[in-house]
Design an enzyme around this catalytic site. Structure first.
Site, mmCIF file in Angstrom:
data_model
loop_
_atom_site.group_PDB
_atom_site.id
_atom_site.type_symbol
_atom_site.label_atom_id
_atom_site.label_comp_id
_atom_site.label_asym_id
_atom_site.label_seq_id
_atom_site.Cartn_x
_atom_site.Cartn_y
_atom_site.Cartn_z
ATOM 1 N N ASP A 193 0.833 -1.210 0.000
ATOM 2 C CA ASP A 193 0.000 0.000 0.000
ATOM 3 C C ASP A 193 0.866 1.258 0.000
ATOM 4 O O ASP A 193 0.557 2.246 -0.675
ATOM 5 C CB ASP A 193 -0.921 0.011 1.218
ATOM 6 N N GLU A 219 -2.916 -2.674 -8.965
ATOM 7 C CA GLU A 219 -1.643 -1.976 -9.140
ATOM 8 C C GLU A 219 -1.535 -1.320 -10.507
ATOM 9 O O GLU A 219 -0.455 -0.956 -10.963
ATOM 10 C CB GLU A 219 -0.461 -2.932 -8.939
#
Length: 295
Positions: A193, A219
């Site tokens: 993260d 992502e």
């Protein structure tokens, strides 16, 4: 005869109103502004000589600067038109900005000609800021603060329509964090993260105000670059690739990204443009990662 000469009651009522009321003559000179109007505009102007041209304002919908001829009072005087609740961002006398609802209507004389205009301002700054904050909570990815996938298609469809109608260029950049699963597996999802947040911030720093950074999936990110041809979009993608590859991250030594870049072709829709860019990004991944593939 001026509308102000009819009755003292008029002045007392207008001065008690919580909205700004401005009256101009037929040359656009402001001959009266009530206390609420003066407060909204930050004590703006000498009401005996001030004109709309002396003030700065922007349409809130698209940020376009309002020219002298486009102020609601100018249109009321020139065209006899009535305008209701136009959202305008104004620059006040103290340099601060407010958002107001701007309305105006012409004042006709006994011969039916236009003798001036009345403009009404309602300060909606607090309401609009709250709306923008709540909209941001709905439109943005909570982790990276990039726009979410729903917003992506909203923005892209607007830009596609604009180019199809008015001409111009549009490009889209999609990029994927290489081997991101390994970052999550080896270092944990908290570390992953942090990488996502850091990369989003790095990319935002390189974008213009009109560009949109969107989180497409886990992502994967997509950048909408209006008024940008393919060659300039490729240059931006190469710059982003280099910056990310050279950056230091708290959680991992090095991160790279693979980029796909597409120039919009007039006969495709937003979904087709995204799919084409996605295919190019996967070509970049298959060709060894940390690269840019364009079409």
């Amino acid at each position: 005869m001026s509308i102000l000469d009819h009755s003292d009651i008029f002045r007392k009522v207008v001065e008690a109103l919580p909205v700004g009321v401005w009256i101009t003559d037929d040359a656009g000179r402001i001959i009266y502004g009530n206390p609420a109007g003066q407060q909204i505009w930050g004590g703006a102007g000498n009401t005996g000589v001030a004109r709309p041209a002396e003030y700065k304002g922007w349409l809130y919908s698209d940020g376009k600067r309002i020219s002298t001829e486009e102020w609601v009072t100018a249109r009321a005087i020139r065209k006899g038109s009535t305008s209701i609740d136009e959202e305008v961002e104004i620059e006040c006398g103290d340099g601060t900005h407010r958002i107001v609802l701007n309305s105006a209507l012409p004042i006709t004389d006994e011969q039916g000609g236009i003798g001036g205009a009345v403009m009404v301002n309602q300060d909606i700054t607090a309401r609009k800021r709250t709306e923008d904050y709540l909209r941001g909570m709905v439109d943005r990815d909570p982790l990276t603060n990039a726009y979410n996938r729903r917003s992506l298609y909203d923005f892209l469809e607007i830009e596609v329509h604009r180019v199809q109608r008015y001409g111009g260029v549009l490009s889209v950049i999609m990029f994927d964090i290489d081997q991101f699963k390994e970052i999550n597996d080896d270092l944990g999802h908290v570390a992953g993260d942090r990488v996502l947040v850091a990369i989003a911030q790095l990319v935002r720093e390189q974008l213009r105000g009109i560009d949109r950074l969107c989180r497409y999936s886990g992502e994967e990110f997509l950048i909408i670059t209006p008024s940008t041809g393919l060659s300039h979009a490729v240059s931006l993608a190469e710059r982003l690739r280099t910056i990310i590859a050279a950056a230091s991250f708290d959680t991992t030594a090095r991160v790279t990204c693979s980029f796909g870049v597409c120039g919009f072709e007039g006969d495709e829709n937003a979904d087709a443009l995204v799919r084409r860019t996605d295919d190019l990004m996967y070509k970049a991944r298959r060709s060894g990662r940390s690269s840019v593939v364009a079409e």
